[in-house]
Design an enzyme around this catalytic site. Sequence first.
Site, PDB file in Angstrom:
ATOM      1  N   HIS A 240     -21.428  -3.251  77.764  1.00  0.00           N
ATOM      2  CA  HIS A 240     -20.835  -4.412  78.437  1.00  0.00           C
ATOM      3  C   HIS A 240     -21.053  -4.345  79.945  1.00  0.00           C
ATOM      4  O   HIS A 240     -20.148  -4.095  80.737  1.00  0.00           O
ATOM      5  CB  HIS A 240     -19.336  -4.500  78.097  1.00  0.00           C
ATOM      6  CG  HIS A 240     -19.097  -4.970  76.705  1.00  0.00           C
ATOM      7  ND1 HIS A 240     -18.796  -4.104  75.662  1.00  0.00           N
ATOM      8  CD2 HIS A 240     -19.166  -6.200  76.154  1.00  0.00           C
ATOM      9  CE1 HIS A 240     -18.656  -4.796  74.547  1.00  0.00           C
ATOM     10  NE2 HIS A 240     -18.874  -6.071  74.805  1.00  0.00           N
ATOM     11  N   ASN A 241     -22.321  -4.591  80.333  1.00  0.00           N
ATOM     12  CA  ASN A 241     -22.723  -4.535  81.740  1.00  0.00           C
ATOM     13  C   ASN A 241     -23.496  -5.805  82.093  1.00  0.00           C
ATOM     14  O   ASN A 241     -23.591  -6.735  81.280  1.00  0.00           O
ATOM     15  CB  ASN A 241     -23.556  -3.270  81.976  1.00  0.00           C
ATOM     16  CG  ASN A 241     -24.672  -3.126  80.946  1.00  0.00           C
ATOM     17  OD1 ASN A 241     -25.265  -4.136  80.539  1.00  0.00           O
ATOM     18  ND2 ASN A 241     -24.938  -1.915  80.488  1.00  0.00           N
ATOM     19  N   ARG A 243     -26.586  -6.298  82.325  1.00  0.00           N
ATOM     20  CA  ARG A 243     -27.757  -6.500  81.456  1.00  0.00           C
ATOM     21  C   ARG A 243     -27.348  -7.310  80.213  1.00  0.00           C
ATOM     22  O   ARG A 243     -28.027  -8.257  79.833  1.00  0.00           O
ATOM     23  CB  ARG A 243     -28.344  -5.154  81.033  1.00  0.00           C
ATOM     24  CG  ARG A 243     -29.521  -5.263  80.075  1.00  0.00           C
ATOM     25  CD  ARG A 243     -30.227  -3.942  79.843  1.00  0.00           C
ATOM     26  NE  ARG A 243     -31.036  -3.550  80.994  1.00  0.00           N
ATOM     27  CZ  ARG A 243     -30.722  -2.560  81.812  1.00  0.00           C
ATOM     28  NH1 ARG A 243     -29.632  -1.840  81.601  1.00  0.00           N
ATOM     29  NH2 ARG A 243     -31.500  -2.277  82.854  1.00  0.00           N
ATOM     30  N   HIS A 244     -26.183  -6.998  79.640  1.00  0.00           N
ATOM     31  CA  HIS A 244     -25.660  -7.780  78.499  1.00  0.00           C
ATOM     32  C   HIS A 244     -25.371  -9.214  78.959  1.00  0.00           C
ATOM     33  O   HIS A 244     -25.679 -10.179  78.243  1.00  0.00           O
ATOM     34  CB  HIS A 244     -24.380  -7.126  77.975  1.00  0.00           C
ATOM     35  CG  HIS A 244     -23.600  -7.969  77.004  1.00  0.00           C
ATOM     36  ND1 HIS A 244     -24.071  -8.362  75.780  1.00  0.00           N
ATOM     37  CD2 HIS A 244     -22.347  -8.522  77.129  1.00  0.00           C
ATOM     38  CE1 HIS A 244     -23.152  -9.101  75.150  1.00  0.00           C
ATOM     39  NE2 HIS A 244     -22.097  -9.228  75.943  1.00  0.00           N
ATOM     40  N   GLN A 452     -24.480  -0.821  62.096  1.00  0.00           N
ATOM     41  CA  GLN A 452     -25.145  -2.132  62.100  1.00  0.00           C
ATOM     42  C   GLN A 452     -24.931  -2.874  60.792  1.00  0.00           C
ATOM     43  O   GLN A 452     -24.655  -4.075  60.808  1.00  0.00           O
ATOM     44  CB  GLN A 452     -26.644  -1.951  62.388  1.00  0.00           C
ATOM     45  CG  GLN A 452     -26.931  -1.444  63.785  1.00  0.00           C
ATOM     46  CD  GLN A 452     -26.177  -2.249  64.830  1.00  0.00           C
ATOM     47  OE1 GLN A 452     -26.476  -3.419  65.070  1.00  0.00           O
ATOM     48  NE2 GLN A 452     -25.135  -1.666  65.429  1.00  0.00           N
TER      49      GLN A 452
HETATM   50  N1  LIG Z   1     -25.059  -4.754  67.336  1.00  0.00           N
HETATM   51  C1  LIG Z   1     -23.714  -4.643  67.238  1.00  0.00           C
HETATM   52  N2  LIG Z   1     -23.170  -3.704  66.448  1.00  0.00           N
HETATM   53  C2  LIG Z   1     -21.828  -3.598  66.327  1.00  0.00           C
HETATM   54  N3  LIG Z   1     -20.934  -4.381  66.973  1.00  0.00           N
HETATM   55  C3  LIG Z   1     -21.457  -5.339  67.760  1.00  0.00           C
HETATM   56  C4  LIG Z   1     -22.852  -5.514  67.934  1.00  0.00           C
HETATM   57  N4  LIG Z   1     -23.037  -6.550  68.794  1.00  0.00           N
HETATM   58  C5  LIG Z   1     -21.805  -6.993  69.152  1.00  0.00           C
HETATM   59  N5  LIG Z   1     -20.862  -6.258  68.529  1.00  0.00           N
HETATM   60  C6  LIG Z   1     -19.420  -6.455  68.597  1.00  0.00           C
HETATM   61  O1  LIG Z   1     -19.204  -7.860  68.694  1.00  0.00           O
HETATM   62  C7  LIG Z   1     -18.356  -8.095  69.779  1.00  0.00           C
HETATM   63  C8  LIG Z   1     -18.524  -9.417  70.465  1.00  0.00           C
HETATM   64  O2  LIG Z   1     -17.543  -9.472  71.492  1.00  0.00           O
HETATM   65  P1  LIG Z   1     -17.481  -8.318  72.566  1.00  0.00           P
HETATM   66  O3  LIG Z   1     -18.677  -8.438  73.433  1.00  0.00           O
HETATM   67  O4  LIG Z   1     -16.155  -8.296  73.152  1.00  0.00           O
HETATM   68  O5  LIG Z   1     -17.670  -6.950  71.729  1.00  0.00           O
HETATM   69  C9  LIG Z   1     -18.716  -6.990  70.773  1.00  0.00           C
HETATM   70  C10 LIG Z   1     -18.822  -5.802  69.862  1.00  0.00           C
HETATM   71  O6  LIG Z   1     -17.531  -5.276  69.525  1.00  0.00           O
END
Ligand SMILES: Nc1ncnc2c1ncn2[C@@H]1O[C@@H]2COP(=O)(O)O[C@H]2[C@H]1O
Length: 492
Positions: A240-241, A243-244, A452
Amino acid sequence: MSTLFVVGEVERAEVTRALDALAGVCDRRVQVADLPGLFVRLYSDRLAGSRWNYEEGVSVVVHAGGSAESRELDATFRAFLPVFNLVALEQRAAAARLPELLRELPAQNAACRDRIRRMAHWMYYGGSGSCSSRVYSIVRQLRATGEPRSAARAIPSAVEAVDFVSLLAGATRGGEPRYWRLLSTWGFQPHSLGAAELVYCAFVLLRKLSADAGVGLSDNRLLLFLFTLEASYHQVNKFHNFRHAVDVMQATWRLCENIIDDRLQVLLLSMAAIGHDIGHPGSNNMLLTKFGAPVATAYGESVLENMHKDFFQQLLKSQWPQLLGLSQSLCKGESQYNLIAETILATDMALHAEYVDKLKENHRIDNLKMLTSLIIKAADISNVTRPLAISAQWAYLITLEFRDCSLLEEYQAKGDGGQSAPQDEESGHTNSGRLLSPDELVDKYPCIPGGQIFFIDTFAEQFFKEFCQKFPELNFLIDNVQSNKKFWLEKL
Ligand SMILES: Nc1ncnc2c1ncn2[C@@H]1O[C@@H]2COP(=O)(O)O[C@H]2[C@H]1O
């Protein structure tokens, strides 16, 4: 990594002695001629993506002004470099403040170098005592969100003087055509891009979208906004940076190209996407609530999403008020709603099932609020719909972040400051900088396939099946999810 910055010359011998002692508890000492020079150095270091990111230690800025200048400088750090651990100190107070700094800085630097203790401080620190000004915490940023900043003072001269375009000179290799090639494909691969290139990706796209919508900013102001946004995300987070954030913005834009015509709506939704996780601590709502984080008490539910909404709107209010106004007054034959705020709130996964149910309903989605919420949601979890080599990099990074969440939960449960975890060297690259392949990532972390498959089975496959039912031209999304799942099943 902590820096002692000295702005301008030092005349008095007692100040020189105090600074020599202070340099002993910092990792380096940097001399800058003036405040514009300080900000150029701060931004340049941040873009370099090195350990000098101003999050892994406390840095002190010693200047020749008085206490009023220190207060103004601290306010500027809070407004333009929110996650930086930076504190201003006037030369004339250096000797008097030295004992306190020598006593407190080593412990604060140690905590900032430990990724679990750092996260715990961001999340749970209550906001009193010396930490409050020196070390980032969500409470500190919540407070800054409430501070009135007069428009006249909004951009201090030292920041106004920075030529942001020149700061990105190193990222403009290949020029804009290269960036449009990177952005214009579902195979967008941000893991090979450094911080400067990520800023430039956002700059190229948002400059075009804002011009198309007729609400452009000057290049330097748009870049100031993006530099401030990058400095509002934790560069040290695994997933969660910034880049995301850029990845979700790019996915949102590509999805909009198939679904939404209105240029202002495309801009607003792409902006919501790049701002949707601002200030994310790398953990989750459960951990914030479970251990009584002040931000959980403040919001109650959708804690992080409400925080992101408020942090991002505060940034827009101070640097792009016209855009915020347009978002707040968007209405299209229905009740007025704030597109940016509502779509950021829609990314709360606690609401996921409701959106899947909406997608299952057998009718066109013509409600703009629902349509834009579904698009940003699809973009937020779109990493599982990317080509395998890209999806596997995201899978690896979220696995590392989930591991840190478990370590944080143990650390908090122990209560006595328990076992901490020093900065790790985890990377999805080889030493030569090549991105690890899906097979190499699974060899490194055998738990990735199971995680996944769980996420795809529980959330992603059904969502994208229904989403592609509504938008058949996007069928490649569900095709990629299912082919990626096939790979993960073979790796179990
Ligand atoms: N590839 C992934 N594998 C597992 N969990 C994911 C993946 N991508 C997103 N998530 C989950 O989906 C959520 C979407 O909201 P958040 O970004 O708060 O947090 C993210 C992660 O908890």
